[in-house]
Design an enzyme around this catalytic site. Structure first.
Site, short mmCIF file in Angstrom:
data_model
loop_
_atom_site.label_atom_id
_atom_site.label_comp_id
_atom_site.label_asym_id
_atom_site.label_seq_id
_atom_site.Cartn_x
_atom_site.Cartn_y
_atom_site.Cartn_z
N GLU A 290 -6.77 3.49 -5.55
CA GLU A 290 -7.87 3.99 -5.15
C GLU A 290 -8.22 5.30 -5.49
OE1 GLU A 290 -9.66 4.35 -0.36
OE2 GLU A 290 -7.84 5.24 -1.17
N ASP B 47 0.84 -1.01 -0.01
CA ASP B 47 -0.16 -0.08 0.04
C ASP B 47 0.79 1.23 -0.10
OD1 ASP B 47 -2.39 1.39 0.40
OD2 ASP B 47 -3.12 0.06 1.61
N HIS C 76 -11.14 -2.12 4.56
CA HIS C 76 -10.77 -1.73 5.85
C HIS C 76 -11.45 -0.43 6.18
CE1 HIS C 76 -8.07 0.25 3.52
NE2 HIS C 76 -7.90 1.16 4.35
N ASP C 77 -12.10 0.32 5.03
CA ASP C 77 -13.00 1.64 5.20
C ASP C 77 -14.28 1.37 5.08
OD1 ASP C 77 -10.50 2.94 5.36
OD2 ASP C 77 -10.63 3.16 3.20
N ASP D 143 -2.76 4.59 -2.40
CA ASP D 143 -3.93 5.14 -1.63
C ASP D 143 -4.24 6.44 -2.38
OD1 ASP D 143 -5.15 5.00 1.15
OD2 ASP D 143 -4.30 6.98 1.17
C1 NOJ Z 1 -7.98 5.70 2.11
C2 NOJ Z 1 -7.49 4.38 3.23
O1 NOJ Z 1 -8.11 3.34 2.79
C3 NOJ Z 1 -8.22 5.06 4.43
O2 NOJ Z 1 -8.26 4.02 5.39
C4 NOJ Z 1 -7.36 6.20 4.81
O3 NOJ Z 1 -8.05 6.80 5.85
C5 NOJ Z 1 -7.26 7.24 3.70
N1 NOJ Z 1 -7.14 6.77 2.48
C6 NOJ Z 1 -6.27 8.21 3.81
O4 NOJ Z 1 -4.84 7.74 3.77
#
Ligand code: NOJ
Length: 563
Positions: free
Chosen positions: A259, A100, A333-334, A207
């Site tokens: 992402e 990541d 994880h989000d 990310d």
């Molecule tokens: C996306 C990540 O998946 C998340 O967990 C994070 O808080 C934000 N980007 C900031 O890096």
């Protein structure tokens, strides 16, 4: 160093949230040796790549997405030797490691930011610094430079007295955004990627990478304030910067995924079209907003399935038409756990219960659509939301801010807890449920985040090798992805399931003479299905034990027919 060469269209990626996967030393946190100890489990499941969430040194304000050193291992997760061992042991099993890369922002504890604060102009030019609005002069902050709001609530600007400036942070105040207009920043980021590539990493997840190119003019937007992600997404130089990053770090041709926050189809086609030499595939999130009332994550609504169908249709058929490639997923994880989100709260642990059906139905969709499927740790067991009964049990910065914001808006504590319970990112971060024992077999110590009560029924020990279990269902889907050309490569087209099936999503995949028809019900009642042209085809998959009923889909039923 030999790399793992696989066709990403035939591959399955497994996401490991390092902090919650397996704790080898009893400190309550998952770690790299813990992952190594579970490689046989992962090889048995059949996945091709492991995406590891950040394990770099970090103050953990955003659970490691606030990186203070990009090229090291945080001692709480192990050592560089542990990392090398993991890479080698995974390679022996034919599994690649994807890292990541959090290159949109650093932590305020990163050396670059610290040197900026101690007066080094070179590093001040790494960040996006501005004077305050209405400042009376040096030392007077005035007001934030614009009305932009960060992703976790509140202003996207923080005053830093040592700089005498405000810095932009699109996420937490501890995550200052890097200024990618500075060529030295771009080179430094490419160095980070190169560093890990040279250590044997076989792919990367980037990310919020579509937020790296800020608008030419940073200014107020109409209204009281605006979420800056949508203002910044897919900015003016993002494609140029990505191409340059990929070229300089030498990763073209490796498996990569970006992402993409608040993105659109046209940009995702460009990010992932092979001829553009940017990324292999992209994550977009529009399909996971269909239960946000009025677009607000913190306002609950039932999932709007017709809207979900339309988003998926647009992205499936649109990416195909443009030559792009989707990453397919429900959980990460989000996100809250999809089995809870789309139904199935009843009968947890029960084979054939709605939890079991929903998990199998959702995975059928993500594995049979066009793109590369991602399994988030615990999906393959059917893990559910956390179910915490007090706000103290949550850890996530966004969830805590949201709770306060909801109270501020007039919600009672119970109401605020209910919303956080449905939406918190911690739902996806609970410890991996390995056994029914204490700490779910994740740790012998005190887990950093509470283990859901249902680990007594929903766990790997209870599922591996057990016919009809969620684990075995995932294993067969993964095998299908490896062996079926039509699943990996076929064209996709969405089908109309008819007026009596508003909560059914149906599509077909075709390749030459081969045809697959897939129908998935999000309904908790049976519904009548229009003719999908599957007559005479063979049932390839069904999440019910008995045969499908002609013209009907039962609650949460998923059927795939093939020819
Ligand atoms: C996306 C990540 O998946 C998340 O967990 C994070 O808080 C934000 N980007 C900031 O890096």
């Amino acid at each position: 160093m030999p790399t793992i060469e696989k066709d990403f269209r035939r591959s399955v990626v497994y996401q490991i949230y390092v902090k919650s996967f397996c704790d080898s030393n009893g400190d309550g946190l998952g770690d790299l040796p813990g992952i190594t100890s579970k490689l046989d489990y992962l090889a048995h499941l059949g996945v091709d790549y492991l995406w590891l969430t950040p394990f770099y040194p970090s103050p953990q304000k955003d659970n490691g997405y606030d990186v203070s050193d990009y090229c090291a291992v945080d001692p709480r997760y192990g050592t560089m030797d542990d990392f090398d061992e993991l890479v080698a042991a995974a390679r022996e099993r034919g599994i690649g490691i994807m890292l990541d890369m959090v290159l949109c922002h650093t932590s305020t504890e990163h050396e670059w930011f610290r040197r900026a604060c101690s007066g080094e102009k070179r590093y001040q030019a790494y960040y996006i610094l501005r004077d305050g609005r209405g400042s009376a002069g040096p030392g007077d902050p005035g007001e934030p430079p614009t009305n932009w709001e960060c992703a976790f609530g509140g202003s996207a600007w923080e005053w830093e007295p040592r700089l005498g400036k405000w810095y932009l942070h699109m996420h937490d105040a501890s995550q200052p955004d890097l200024d990618w207009t500075n060529p030295e920043v771009r080179e430094a980021c490419a160095d980070v990627v190169r560093f890990w590539r040279e250590r044997g990493v076989t792919g990367f997840r980037f990310d919020v990478i579509n937020l790296i190119s800020k608008p030419e003019v940073i200014e107020d937007v109409p209204g009281p304030g605006a979420a800056c992600r949508s203002l910044v997404a897919d900015g003016p130089h993002v494609h140029e910067y990505l191409r340059e990053l990929v070229e300089r770090s030498g990763i073209d041709g490796m498996i990569t995924v970006g992402e993409m926050a608040s993105t659109d189809l046209a940009n995702c086609i460009r990010y992932t079209r092979p001829d553009d030499h940017e990324l292999s595939m992209s994550f977009s999130f529009h399909h996971l907003k269909v239960d946000y009332a009025g677009g607000d994550k913190w306002a609950l609504a039932e999932p709007d399935i017709p809207a979900l169908r339309e988003v998926l249709r647009e992205w499936q058929e649109g990416m195909q038409a443009g030559g792009g490639w989707n990453a397919l997923f429900w959980d990460n994880h989000d996100q809250p756990r999809a089995v809870t989100r789309f139904g199935g709260r009843e009968g947890v642990g029960e084979r054939g219960g709605s939890w079991d059906l929903v998990g199998k139905m959702l995975s059928t969709m993500s594995f049979l659509m066009k793109g590369t499927p991602y399994v988030f740790e615990g999906d393959e067991l059917g893990m559910t939301n956390a179910g915490y009964d007090s706000i103290e049990k949550y850890d996530d910065v966004e969830s805590k801010n949201a709770y306060s914001m909801l109270l501020g808006r007039g919600a009672t504590q119970d109401e605020a807890l209910r919303v956080v319970g449905e939406r918190s990112r911690d739902n996806g971060r609970t410890p991996m449920q390995w056994t029914a024992g204490p700490g779910a077999g994740f740790t012998t110590g005190k887990p950093w985040l509470g283990v859901p009560a249902n680990h007594e029924q929903v766990n790997a020990e209870a599922e591996v090798g057990v016919e009809g279990s969620m684990f075995e269902w995932y294993r067969s889907l993964i095998a299908l992805r490896h062996t079926s050309d039509v699943v990996a490569l076929g064209d996709v087209r969405f089908l109309d399931a008819g007026p009596a099936a508003p909560r059914v999503i149906a599509f077909e995949r075709t390749l030459g003479e081969k045809r697959l028809v897939v129908a998935c019900s999000f309904d908790d009642e049976p519904c009548e299905l229009a003719d999908l042209g599957a007559d005479g085809m063979t049932v390839l998959l069904s999440n019910y034990d008995d045969d499908p009923i002609a013209g009907v889909l039962r609650p949460y039923e998923a059927v795939a027919w093939s020819r």
